[in-house]
Enzyme design. Structure first.
Site, mmCIF file in Angstrom:
data_model
loop_
_atom_site.group_PDB
_atom_site.id
_atom_site.type_symbol
_atom_site.label_atom_id
_atom_site.label_comp_id
_atom_site.label_asym_id
_atom_site.label_seq_id
_atom_site.Cartn_x
_atom_site.Cartn_y
_atom_site.Cartn_z
ATOM 1 N N GLU A 220 0.847 -1.201 0.000
ATOM 2 C CA GLU A 220 0.000 0.000 0.000
ATOM 3 C C GLU A 220 0.883 1.252 0.000
ATOM 4 O OE1 GLU A 220 -4.204 -1.610 1.481
ATOM 5 O OE2 GLU A 220 -2.890 -1.186 3.146
ATOM 6 N N MET A 221 1.228 1.777 1.162
ATOM 7 C CA MET A 221 1.996 3.031 1.170
ATOM 8 C C MET A 221 3.465 2.819 1.539
ATOM 9 S SD MET A 221 -1.241 5.047 2.689
ATOM 10 C CE MET A 221 -0.901 6.780 2.437
#
Lengths: 317, 332
Positions: free
Chosen positions: B139-140
């Protein structure tokens, strides 16, 4: 009977107890402005504390206490533990390094020869937690937790004030259980051991619970004495969930002489945690508890044998 | 652009700011009330994280800020787009450097009501949930100390945080701001709500037939019940399991939980394709066909998932009913 001491206020509270001076009463903790409360609280407490301290010295020579520190020295067999990637250890026939080496210790209890148990308290926090019905509740705890970041070195921790005397052992838990394990670490103030750590993960966001034992590193797969850096060479054991919390009791007699500061020196041998894991088997290399119960069980079974009471030292070393 | 859209959304979501004239002399911040119509539970706001206008605005900005990802290219809003009912429209989400995650991104509308978060219930609170995508490699992918460093070195955030919380960026303040914003994402209006509150013209005959099936013979409301059309339990609706994802069993280790996932809310479902935890169905027609067939006869399949023998018209009616659950104010 348990004697509980608040870490920060410990000297004041403890001495007050021995002197049987009534506690300062009617302190209203429900004031909105925290700073205000602290200021209001601190001055009277300091004042009472000073009075009590001076009063006590003269009268109560017998009821001496010791400020007890904890040294939890990490070793790998007979060597000191180092997370330097160049320090390769041999455990069984396996050469490996340690990248992470961290553990949570809670419920530390000293066992007196008269049958009493002495427990310790830490900083009080009031934080959100989940109850058994997954509802968010407000939970307050003053329990003492220790997060030993052994990959960053051999740390000292303050346990608190304890009565002088003869003790027959120490008991503690590797892990955190009950509602404390369901605390939301994102809301714990930085600096408290249960706060979400920002360097290495201490809590599984995908499951309520702290990582009780976090050990990992690299393996020497070709046996040439240096570790490989490929993905397959990674090993890790991240142990958590209340089923795997372990109570450790070290029954050894020691005396606290009530003279200033003393250090309880324990040894945690990280080699023991993994001595039964066969890292030559790729299926045993990665264990985040839930994904690899067989490895989690092996490690948990070896935990209590990994700790040793080395002795009591004067001062803080 | 994104910013402006979000601003209207907040207004459209009937967030009203309580009057605070009496308090204006003191430093008490404005408290935001999230109002909901009758039939909805009050939005649960935990006492430790009251909503204030400035906090919600800070959270909204953080939610859309890609500096919270390693590549500075992905924000929460990349996968939960305000203009798309807070989904990304992909079967499984794509994070930094095109990495594909395990699951489909759910809408964050009405997320304040969710008792447990994620398809497997593996996240406990909206505050702690914030940290999961930040650290997740797919994701991040930004370690939390780097997240805090970026916020502390930012030209505006440090003062904004101090204004809102009386202290700078930290894990508690970052998570509280984003969670506060998320609690304002309430979607309550739909033709079905108007129908229920007495507007008999709000649904067509076909849609009413679908409603009757949903709550009757098709037994959808066994699991999709209440004002969010979810009982918030973990159930197995007969989807063929994949090895990668055992669902609720990942958390409980209970073999009976293999293949159980959180029953999703069906509000706005016509706009949140693709469907299911892995986005395996592209259309509501495919979903209804799955239920009509009685699932795939999987291990742990709920006993209510049985062949329904629906006619073509009945299937159309069910799909038509699902379309009435859309909050039209949110259609871009």
């Amino acid at each position: 009977m348990g004697i509980a001491y608040h870490q920060r206020l410990a000297p004041l509270v403890a001495v007050r107890m021995w002197c049987q001076v009534p506690a300062p009463s009617a302190i209203d903790l429900h004031v909105d402005n925290m700073m205000h409360t602290l200021k209001k609280l601190f001055l009277p407490l300091l004042f009472v504390g000073t009075l009590v301290l001076t009063g006590c010295e003269a009268n109560n020579m017998d009821d001496e206490t010791t400020t007890l520190m904890l040294r939890l020295q990490p070793t790998v067999g007979t060597q000191d533990l180092s997370s330097d990637p160049a320090t390769v250890y041999t455990i069984g026939d396996q050469n490996l390094t340690f990248g992470s080496a961290r553990m949570y210790i809670s419920e530390i209890t000293l066992l007196r020869d008269n049958g009493e148990e002495v427990t310790f308290t830490g900083e009080t926090i009031t934080v959100p937690a989940k109850n058994e019905n997954d509802e968010t509740i407000t939970h307050t705890t003053s329990d003492l937790f220790i997060l030993a970041k052994h990959d960053a070195g051999d740390e000292m921790f303050t346990l608190g004030e304890v009565p002088a005397g003869v003790y027959e052992g120490v008991r503690f838990k590797l892990g955190i259980t009950g509602t404390n394990n369901n605390i939301d670490p994102s809301q714990v103030p930085a600096g408290h051991p249960l706060a979400k750590q920002t360097d290495k993960n201490n809590h599984w966001s995908w499951n309520a619970g702290f990582i009780y034992l976090r050990i990992d590193g690299l393996l020497d797969l070709d046996g040439d004495g240096t570790v490989e850096t490929s993905d397959e060479a990674g090993w890790n054991v991240h142990l958590g969930t209340p089923n795997f919390a372990q109570v450790i009791e070290l029954d050894e007699t020691f005396t606290l002489d009530g003279d200033g500061m003393q250090t309880l020196h324990l040894i945690a041998d990280y080699a023991r945690f993994v001595e039964d894991v066969d890292f030559s088997d790729p299926a045993q290399r990665i264990c985040h508890t839930m994904n690899n119960l067989p490895v989690a069980q092996k490690v948990a079974a070896d935990i209590s044998g990994a700790f040793m009471l080395h002795g009591i030292h004067d001062g803080h070393n | 652009m994104e910013t402006r859209r979000c601003a209207w959304l907040l207004i459209a979501l009937a967030v009203c700011i309580a009057g605070c004239d009496a308090l204006s002399a003191s430093e008490e911040p404005e408290v935001v009330q999230v109002t909901v119509p009758d039939g909805f539970d009050p939005v649960p706001i935990p006492a430790f994280n009251p909503l204030t206008a400035a906090k919600v605005e800070l959270g909204r900005q953080l939610f859309s800020d890609p500096i919270l990802s390693r590549t500075e290219a992905v924000s929460c809003a990349s996968c939960h787009e305000a203009t798309r009912f807070f989904i990304d429209g992909k079967p499984r989400s794509i994070g930094v450097e095109g990495r594909e995650g395990l699951r489909n991104a759910p809408s964050l509308l009405n997320v304040a009501y969710q008792r447990l978060l994620f398809w497997d219930g593996g996240s406990q609170t909206l505050e702690s949930q914030v940290l999961a995508p930040l650290e997740n490699e797919a994701e991040m992918d930004l370690p939390l100390d780097a997240v805090l460093e970026r916020l502390m070195n930012h030209p505006d955030y440090p003062t904004r945080f101090v204004e809102v919380f009386g202290e700078g960026p930290s894990i508690p303040t970052l998570t509280q701001a984003i969670a506060a914003f998320e609690r304002t994402l309430v979607s309550t209006g739909s033709r079905y709500d108007r129908f229920q509150t007495g507007d008999t013209q709000a649904l067509t005959t076909l849609e009413r037939e679908g409603e009757a099936l949903f709550f009757g013979r098709a037994q959808c409301s066994t699991c999709h019940s209440g004002f969010l059309l979810t009982n918030q339990q973990f159930e197995n609706n007969g989807l063929r399991p994949t090895e990668a994802d055992s669902g609720r069993a990942r958390i409980t280790l209970n073999p009976q939980d293999v293949g159980r996932f959180k029953v999703p809310s069906l509000r706005n479902v016509a706009w949140t394709a693709p469907y299911m935890h892995d986005g395996r169905f592209a259309t509501l027609e495919a979903v209804v066909a799955h239920y009509d067939a009685g699932g795939e006869g999987t291990q742990n399949q709920h006993p209510r998932i049985q062949p329904l023998h629906l006619s073509t018209q009945e299937k159309d009616a069910l799909v038509a009913f699902l379309h009435t659950l859309t909050d039209e104010a949110l259609i871009p």
